[in-house]
Design a protein around this motif. Structure first.
Motif, PDB file in Angstrom:
ATOM      1  N   VAL A  53       0.838  -1.202   0.000  1.00  0.00           N
ATOM      2  CA  VAL A  53       0.000   0.000   0.000  1.00  0.00           C
ATOM      3  C   VAL A  53       0.869   1.246   0.000  1.00  0.00           C
ATOM      4  CG1 VAL A  53      -1.652   1.332   1.362  1.00  0.00           C
ATOM      5  CG2 VAL A  53      -1.964  -1.123   1.096  1.00  0.00           C
ATOM      6  N   ALA A  54       1.947   1.235   0.802  1.00  0.00           N
ATOM      7  CA  ALA A  54       2.854   2.382   0.844  1.00  0.00           C
ATOM      8  C   ALA A  54       3.491   2.621  -0.520  1.00  0.00           C
ATOM      9  CB  ALA A  54       3.936   2.156   1.910  1.00  0.00           C
ATOM     10  N   VAL A  55       3.905   1.552  -1.172  1.00  0.00           N
ATOM     11  CA  VAL A  55       4.517   1.688  -2.503  1.00  0.00           C
ATOM     12  C   VAL A  55       3.505   2.231  -3.497  1.00  0.00           C
ATOM     13  CG1 VAL A  55       5.465   0.369  -4.433  1.00  0.00           C
ATOM     14  CG2 VAL A  55       6.292  -0.058  -2.125  1.00  0.00           C
ATOM     15  N   ALA A  56       2.254   1.756  -3.408  1.00  0.00           N
ATOM     16  CA  ALA A  56       1.223   2.239  -4.337  1.00  0.00           C
ATOM     17  C   ALA A  56       0.973   3.735  -4.142  1.00  0.00           C
ATOM     18  CB  ALA A  56      -0.067   1.445  -4.142  1.00  0.00           C
ATOM     19  N   LEU A  57       0.827   4.156  -2.886  1.00  0.00           N
ATOM     20  CA  LEU A  57       0.602   5.575  -2.616  1.00  0.00           C
ATOM     21  C   LEU A  57       1.807   6.412  -3.031  1.00  0.00           C
ATOM     22  CD1 LEU A  57      -1.095   5.341   0.903  1.00  0.00           C
ATOM     23  CD2 LEU A  57      -2.192   5.911  -1.256  1.00  0.00           C
ATOM     24  N   ALA A  58       2.990   5.931  -2.680  1.00  0.00           N
ATOM     25  CA  ALA A  58       4.198   6.679  -3.021  1.00  0.00           C
ATOM     26  C   ALA A  58       4.388   6.741  -4.538  1.00  0.00           C
ATOM     27  CB  ALA A  58       5.419   6.031  -2.360  1.00  0.00           C
ATOM     28  N   THR A  59       4.106   5.645  -5.228  1.00  0.00           N
ATOM     29  CA  THR A  59       4.264   5.621  -6.679  1.00  0.00           C
ATOM     30  C   THR A  59       3.305   6.612  -7.341  1.00  0.00           C
ATOM     31  OG1 THR A  59       4.920   3.296  -6.600  1.00  0.00           O
ATOM     32  CG2 THR A  59       4.169   4.153  -8.723  1.00  0.00           C
ATOM     33  N   PHE A  60       2.074   6.645  -6.853  1.00  0.00           N
ATOM     34  CA  PHE A  60       1.114   7.602  -7.406  1.00  0.00           C
ATOM     35  C   PHE A  60       1.595   9.038  -7.187  1.00  0.00           C
ATOM     36  CE2 PHE A  60      -2.573  10.395  -6.752  1.00  0.00           C
ATOM     37  CZ  PHE A  60      -3.171  10.297  -8.003  1.00  0.00           C
ATOM     38  N   SER A  61       2.062   9.332  -5.969  1.00  0.00           N
ATOM     39  CA  SER A  61       2.546  10.688  -5.669  1.00  0.00           C
ATOM     40  C   SER A  61       3.761  11.029  -6.515  1.00  0.00           C
ATOM     41  CB  SER A  61       2.890  10.802  -4.177  1.00  0.00           C
ATOM     42  OG  SER A  61       1.762  10.527  -3.375  1.00  0.00           O
ATOM     43  N   ILE A  62       4.684  10.077  -6.608  1.00  0.00           N
ATOM     44  CA  ILE A  62       5.905  10.324  -7.380  1.00  0.00           C
ATOM     45  C   ILE A  62       5.578  10.538  -8.848  1.00  0.00           C
ATOM     46  CG2 ILE A  62       8.040   9.234  -8.177  1.00  0.00           C
ATOM     47  CD1 ILE A  62       8.123   7.838  -5.408  1.00  0.00           C
TER      48      ILE A  62
END
Length: 424
Positions: free
Chosen positions: A14-23
């Protein structure tokens, strides 16, 4: 509780998904700004030069004898004839009315040439400051994006903890449950999110089904145990009464003893099969004299050992003790010694205990290397020699796993086998 690698955790994903979207979002904006900044600077430079040209023409029209100013970055000239043209810097001579970009040495000039009649107006702008500012802006964009990457992962990981907290709590509650355990109540709670509550309700239903299945299995095994133990007890009791008679013939005596031994072994196999089926406890933990337990386990096999004329050696001091489940140790020794006697035609059976390692050795036929991986499989028999169901070693392995003992085997075909039980 079993821990999975972090890359397989839901929180990490979930953290990677959120971070990837933000990035991705911020990165897209940074890329657009990175390339758009050049066009913005170009438009700004053109605007500065055009304003300076308008100002130059306006002043010339009001005061035709004014002297144009030459600065370090912005230079303006009014050229009336060829002589004044030749006094211009070399990179500005002979330019036609238009917008020019000129590279001279290390400098980059934007030049606007405008003509009114025979008079030529020249505005040259050295864009060093603009290029420096543009580089600083681009560096700031890149650094900002890197900072956003770090913040996105950090915030995403913290936010993911909040998002998966209910799932984590549910997993911990499930981990504390035993099959059929209802003391903790239902897993589904009123304050759960709908998706987590749906999972909890499914687990509650599964837990109830397991409980009902265990109840049926316990009732079945209890009934089977009772129905089978009753005739075995009757047979053993009858054998004892027959043997107690003083007038029993010698042949009948031996036959009764054979019946008694077979019934006793049937009872032992029944207990072992129930343990295999349910892994039920075989007794309580207590202090056990190892040598005494060895002799008790070997007692039913004394007749067979004597018949084969085997040497039975117990190299264990009487004062050596272990804090273990006595019945589990007895069952383990009984199966290992029975196997040793069954597959040994001459030589010895030796039991030793050193450094919490109990070893049962024989000089029998040994085990083929190809059979070693299958040794603890149920109903596997490496040879047709002897009797048995092929579950003795499976029982021993299951007992060792249940109580945390380690089992090892050393075997040489034709020379013998040694089983080692290592106690923690």
């Amino acid at each position: 509780m079993h821990r999975f690698p972090i890359e397989r955790s839901l929180r990490y994903r979930v953290a990677v998904a959120l971070a990837t979207f933000s990035i991705f979002t911020v990165g897209t904006l940074c890329i657009i700004l990175y390339f758009a900044s050049d066009n913005i600077e170009e438009a700004h430079i053109e605007q500065v030069i055009k304003m300076e040209m308008d100002h130059l023409v306006h002043r010339y029209q009001k005061h035709s004898d004014f002297i144009s100013q030459v600065g370090s970055h912005l230079k303006s000239y009014v050229v009336h004839n060829m002589e004044e043209e030749l006094r211009l810097p070399a990179y500005l001579r002979g330019l036609n009315p238009d917008y020019h970009r000129i590279y001279y040495g290390m400098d980059d000039f934007h030049v606007l040439v405008h003509a009114i009649g025979e008079v030529k107006f020249v505005v040259a702008y050295r864009i060093t400051l603009h290029k420096q500012r543009l580089q600083e802006l681009r560096l700031l964009i890149v650094l900002s994006w890197l900072v956003v990457v770090g913040i996105a992962f950090f915030v995403g990981y913290l936010l993911a903890r909040v998002l998966v907290q209910q799932v984590t709590d549910l997993a911990e509650r499930v981990n504390r449950l035993a099959p059929g355990d209802v003391q903790h109540g239902l897993l589904a709670q009123q304050d759960m999110d709908e998706e987590v509550a749906q999972l909890a309700r499914a687990l509650d239903d599964y837990q109830n089904r397991i409980k009902r299945m265990l109840q049926r299995e316990q009732e079945f095994t209890a009934n089977i145990s009772h129905e089978l133990r009753t005739p075995i007890t009757t047979i053993l009791t009858s054998c004892e009464l027959l043997i107690a008679g003083a007038d029993i013939p010698i042949k009948a005596y031996h036959r009764v003893k054979m019946i008694e031994a077979a019934a006793a072994r049937m009872g032992e196999q029944l207990q072992a099969l129930l343990f295999l089926a349910r892994e039920q406890a075989l007794g309580v933990i207590e202090t056990v004299a190892v040598a005494e337990c060895v002799y008790d386990a070997a007692d039913p096999l004394c007749v067979e050992i004597a018949r084969k004329n085997l040497t039975f050696e117990v190299l264990i001091a009487p004062n050596v003790v272990l804090t273990v489940n006595r019945q589990a140790l007895h069952t383990t020794l009984m199966n290992l010694i029975r196997n040793a006697v069954q597959y040994t035609q001459k030589g010895y059976i030796r039991i030793e205990f050193n450094d919490r390692r109990l070893s049962v050795s024989d000089s029998g036929m040994g085990i083929e290397p190809a059979y070693l991986p299958l040794l603890y499989e149920r109903f596997f028999r490496g040879s047709t020699q002897g009797e048995g169901l092929g579950i003795g070693l499976a029982i021993v392995k299951r007992i060792c796993n249940h109580y945390g003992w380690n089992i090892e085997v050393d075997s040489t075909p034709g020379k013998g086998t040694t089983f080692h039980i290592i106690f923690p």
